[in-house]
Scaffold this motif. Structure first.
Motif, PDB file in Angstrom:
ATOM      1  N   SER A 167     -58.656  14.750 -62.190  1.00 23.14           N
ATOM      2  CA  SER A 167     -59.919  13.654 -61.402  1.00 23.14           C
ATOM      3  C   SER A 167     -59.765  12.492 -62.334  1.00 23.14           C
ATOM      4  O   SER A 167     -59.859  12.073 -63.160  1.00 23.14           O
ATOM      5  CB  SER A 167     -60.956  14.266 -61.804  1.00 23.14           C
ATOM      6  OG  SER A 167     -61.100  15.488 -60.950  1.00 23.14           O
ATOM      7  N   ASP A 168     -60.175  11.305 -60.755  1.00 26.85           N
ATOM      8  CA  ASP A 168     -60.613   9.836 -61.762  1.00 26.85           C
ATOM      9  C   ASP A 168     -61.629   9.768 -60.634  1.00 26.85           C
ATOM     10  O   ASP A 168     -61.884  10.568 -60.614  1.00 26.85           O
ATOM     11  CB  ASP A 168     -59.418   8.340 -60.954  1.00 26.85           C
ATOM     12  CG  ASP A 168     -58.908   9.117 -59.803  1.00 26.85           C
ATOM     13  OD1 ASP A 168     -59.695   9.859 -59.145  1.00 26.85           O
ATOM     14  OD2 ASP A 168     -58.015   8.560 -59.427  1.00 26.85           O
ATOM     15  N   SER A 169     -62.258   8.802 -60.499  1.00 21.25           N
ATOM     16  CA  SER A 169     -63.543   8.445 -59.644  1.00 21.25           C
ATOM     17  C   SER A 169     -64.288   8.123 -58.681  1.00 21.25           C
ATOM     18  O   SER A 169     -64.324   8.722 -57.563  1.00 21.25           O
ATOM     19  CB  SER A 169     -63.746   7.015 -60.211  1.00 21.25           C
ATOM     20  OG  SER A 169     -62.997   6.063 -60.103  1.00 21.25           O
ATOM     21  N   ARG A 172     -63.258  12.664 -58.203  1.00 19.68           N
ATOM     22  CA  ARG A 172     -63.975  13.900 -59.458  1.00 19.68           C
ATOM     23  C   ARG A 172     -64.670  14.942 -58.717  1.00 19.68           C
ATOM     24  O   ARG A 172     -65.040  15.078 -58.549  1.00 19.68           O
ATOM     25  CB  ARG A 172     -64.668  12.611 -60.501  1.00 19.68           C
ATOM     26  CG  ARG A 172     -65.327  13.328 -62.165  1.00 19.68           C
ATOM     27  CD  ARG A 172     -65.710  12.675 -63.094  1.00 19.68           C
ATOM     28  NE  ARG A 172     -64.291  11.806 -63.328  1.00 19.68           N
ATOM     29  CZ  ARG A 172     -63.879  11.001 -64.118  1.00 19.68           C
ATOM     30  NH1 ARG A 172     -64.903   9.778 -63.624  1.00 19.68           N
ATOM     31  NH2 ARG A 172     -62.942  10.054 -64.054  1.00 19.68           N
ATOM     32  N   ASP A 371     -68.324  10.817 -65.331  1.00 22.39           N
ATOM     33  CA  ASP A 371     -67.886   9.570 -65.418  1.00 22.39           C
ATOM     34  C   ASP A 371     -68.079   8.851 -66.902  1.00 22.39           C
ATOM     35  O   ASP A 371     -68.248   7.432 -67.105  1.00 22.39           O
ATOM     36  CB  ASP A 371     -69.232   9.456 -63.978  1.00 22.39           C
ATOM     37  CG  ASP A 371     -68.508   9.191 -63.395  1.00 22.39           C
ATOM     38  OD1 ASP A 371     -67.375   9.137 -62.930  1.00 22.39           O
ATOM     39  OD2 ASP A 371     -68.874   9.049 -61.696  1.00 22.39           O
ATOM     40  N   ASP A 375     -63.254  11.711 -72.440  1.00 21.11           N
ATOM     41  CA  ASP A 375     -62.175  12.784 -72.124  1.00 21.11           C
ATOM     42  C   ASP A 375     -62.515  13.969 -73.397  1.00 21.11           C
ATOM     43  O   ASP A 375     -62.320  14.960 -72.950  1.00 21.11           O
ATOM     44  CB  ASP A 375     -61.366  12.069 -71.570  1.00 21.11           C
ATOM     45  CG  ASP A 375     -60.884  11.813 -70.418  1.00 21.11           C
ATOM     46  OD1 ASP A 375     -61.436  11.738 -68.979  1.00 21.11           O
ATOM     47  OD2 ASP A 375     -59.921  10.793 -70.141  1.00 21.11           O
ATOM     48  N   THR A 443     -67.722   4.428 -61.559  1.00 23.96           N
ATOM     49  CA  THR A 443     -66.720   4.294 -63.311  1.00 23.96           C
ATOM     50  C   THR A 443     -67.211   4.022 -64.322  1.00 23.96           C
ATOM     51  O   THR A 443     -66.333   3.546 -65.464  1.00 23.96           O
ATOM     52  CB  THR A 443     -65.661   3.134 -62.229  1.00 23.96           C
ATOM     53  OG1 THR A 443     -66.415   2.196 -62.062  1.00 23.96           O
ATOM     54  CG2 THR A 443     -65.233   2.932 -61.446  1.00 23.96           C
ATOM     55  N   GLU A 446     -65.356   5.103 -67.520  1.00 23.21           N
ATOM     56  CA  GLU A 446     -64.307   5.805 -67.792  1.00 23.21           C
ATOM     57  C   GLU A 446     -63.101   4.762 -68.295  1.00 23.21           C
ATOM     58  O   GLU A 446     -63.169   4.056 -68.406  1.00 23.21           O
ATOM     59  CB  GLU A 446     -64.088   5.449 -65.487  1.00 23.21           C
ATOM     60  CG  GLU A 446     -62.696   6.352 -65.539  1.00 23.21           C
ATOM     61  CD  GLU A 446     -62.519   6.535 -63.936  1.00 23.21           C
ATOM     62  OE1 GLU A 446     -61.714   5.537 -63.384  1.00 23.21           O
ATOM     63  OE2 GLU A 446     -62.779   6.953 -63.427  1.00 23.21           O
ATOM     64  N   ASP A 448     -59.058   5.515 -69.253  1.00 25.04           N
ATOM     65  CA  ASP A 448     -57.881   4.718 -68.375  1.00 25.04           C
ATOM     66  C   ASP A 448     -57.394   6.915 -68.091  1.00 25.04           C
ATOM     67  O   ASP A 448     -57.355   7.389 -69.298  1.00 25.04           O
ATOM     68  CB  ASP A 448     -56.648   4.328 -69.012  1.00 25.04           C
ATOM     69  CG  ASP A 448     -55.539   3.931 -68.638  1.00 25.04           C
ATOM     70  OD1 ASP A 448     -55.497   4.452 -67.576  1.00 25.04           O
ATOM     71  OD2 ASP A 448     -54.455   3.443 -69.309  1.00 25.04           O
ATOM     72  N   PRO A 449     -57.463   6.918 -66.718  1.00 32.58           N
ATOM     73  CA  PRO A 449     -56.972   8.113 -66.305  1.00 32.58           C
ATOM     74  C   PRO A 449     -55.291   8.615 -66.883  1.00 32.58           C
ATOM     75  O   PRO A 449     -55.006   9.699 -66.788  1.00 32.58           O
ATOM     76  CB  PRO A 449     -56.851   8.212 -64.939  1.00 32.58           C
ATOM     77  CG  PRO A 449     -56.718   6.509 -64.527  1.00 32.58           C
ATOM     78  CD  PRO A 449     -57.028   6.469 -65.807  1.00 32.58           C
TER      79      PRO A 449
END
Length: 458
Positions: A167-169, A172, A371, A375, A443, A446, A448-449
């Motif tokens: 996921s990203d912002s 998510r 958020d 990670d 974000t 957050e 970098d995805p």
């Protein structure tokens, strides 16, 4: 674009949803059966509460190691293994009901030889006590719930981490809600099995069907869930039960989870079958077991629907805080309605509100945690959230069941209405302390995805 404007989840998440759905049967099947079965088996209300909450107490020591293992070794192996352990645990319910009554073992004890060593004499009565403990149904129910706790610790830590990895912002909240929905949607199916199937075909049949589905879950996961979370850190200190993430975001979200689980699992699910019997409320002519299964299933269906709604809305707003507070107020209203429920309609309305409040917070709450968490610490942060939720869910049955015998249902349900409001206050304090504002953006924190996370599917 699908229902409610939600895109089709990645195939990996669909496999996670299917696996957690199937294994969830074993989590729900016990609730409509065991509270009533307690009277038949001669189990006290306190012991029933201990059995129902045992899995959560086990997770207190298993959640943190599970999260740390995920951060160190990845998600696939713990996820598959956890599902298999939960399937075996569900089979334990079948074994529990197959155990003979304790009194029938007296002839066996009497046939055993008598030993004497000085003042110590081991005869029939001395043999009988340990044998009765070993074969007692409550012993096997307790062992099954303990085993379930170890398995579910691994499943919860990995499922949320997989969703965060993919996921990203902007997705998510939706993905967390979808995964949480998968985890909980199996629960109402288990409630129906525990209530309706046990009423029609017996308790052993209900537990056997749930066990078959739970074991199928590990097969689905083994076939379709790949690795998503290899960080490369496979060394370091030994993993300990207290190795949790004590950062403000993890503790804040965990406190919210504590309040909700205490009220939801402890006050509602653990006492509903008794409430129905005391108030002579029935659906479709079913006994309290069957009726409680339907009401609890409706509650969880409401929760699952609003998980999607809450997660999706939080992904389209600048901040997740307002939607979280809204659904905490919905939960507060639900418990007030429960305290005044006297009919099928009023009880059903209360269950819908409680389910909506519980579900609507789940996706945004886990998304907020992701958020604000790097990670490489998401596994441990999920473990912290699960630890505090399990403290609430574990204390709930042990506190509410004995107190209801003393003061009745309405005061306990009314007191539980305060918990979502307290959770909201904790949320605001924690978010402000971490971010400097009550309304942090999606974000916040957050990374970098592209770093350390596999790309999402188109």
């Amino acid at each position: 674009m699908g229902l409610l404007g939600i895109d089709r989840p990645p195939t990996v998440l669909l496999a996670v949803i299917a696996s957690t759905f199937f294994v969830g049967f074993g989590g729900g099947v016990v609730f409509p059966i065991l509270p009533n079965l307690g009277a038949v088996l001669g189990i006290s209300a306190f012991m029933v509460g201990v059995i129902l909450s045992a899995n959560r107490w086990v997770r207190l020591v298993a959640n943190a190691p599970a999260g740390a293992l995920v951060d160190r070794y990845g998600t696939r192996k713990p996820f598959v293994a956890g599902l298999f352990v939960e399937g075996v645990a569900t089979l334990g319910y079948v074994v529990a009901l197959a155990m003979p009554p304790a009194e029938s073992l007296r002839p066996i004890a009497a046939s055993l030889p008598t030993f004497a060593a000085g003042p110590l004499v081991v005869g029939a009565e001395q043999w009988f006590t340990p044998i009765a403990i070993v074969v007692a149904p409550e012993t096997w129910f307790l062992l099954a719930r303990i085993l379930w706790g170890f398995g579910s610790a691994a499943v919860f830590a990995t499922a949320y981490t997989i969703a965060a990895d993919l996921s990203d912002s902007g997705s998510r909240g939706t993905n967390m809600g979808v995964v949480r929905g998968g985890i909980t949607m199996g629960f109402p199916a288990g409630l129906v099995l525990g209530g309706v199937v046990s009423a029609i075909a017996g308790n052993i049949a209900a537990f056997s069907v749930a066990a078959a589905f739970a074991l199928t879950a590990s097969v689905v996961a083994y076939r379709y869930v790949p690795e998503t979370h290899v960080t490369g850190d496979r060394s370091g200190d030994s993993i300990k039960p207290w190795d949790i993430d004590t950062a403000v975001p993890a503790v804040t979200v965990g406190l919210v989870n504590f309040g909700l689980m205490f009220a939801y699992i402890g006050a509602l699910f653990s006492t509903l079958v008794l409430f129905l019997g005391a108030n002579d409320i029935s659906l479709l002519g079913l006994a309290p077991q069957g009726t409680s299964g339907l009401f609890m299933a409706g509650t969880v269906l409401s929760a699952a629907f609003f998980m999607l709604v809450g997660g999706r809305i939080s992904d389209t707003r600048d901040s997740r805080t307002p939607i979280l507070l809204t659904f905490l107020v919905v939960s507060f209203v639900g418990f007030l309605l429960l305290a005044r429920a006297e009919s099928v309609v009023s009880l059903g309305l209360a269950c819908i509100f409680i389910g909506a409040g519980q579900g609507g917070t789940s996706g945004p709450m886990m998304a907020l945690l992701a958020d604000l968490t790097p990670d490489e610490r998401m596994g441990r942060a999920s473990g912290t959230n699960n630890v505090l939720g399990d403290v609430g869910g574990g204390l709930g049955p042990m506190v509410s069941l004995p107190l209801i015998e003393s003061v009745g249902f309405a005061p306990i349900y009314a007191a539980c209405a305060i918990l979502p409001l307290a959770a909201g206050a904790a949320l605001l304090v924690g978010v402000r302390r971490e971010t400097g504002t009550f309304l942090p953006g999606r974000t916040a924190g957050e990374t970098d995805p592209g770093e350390g996370s596999p790309p999402t599917e188109p």
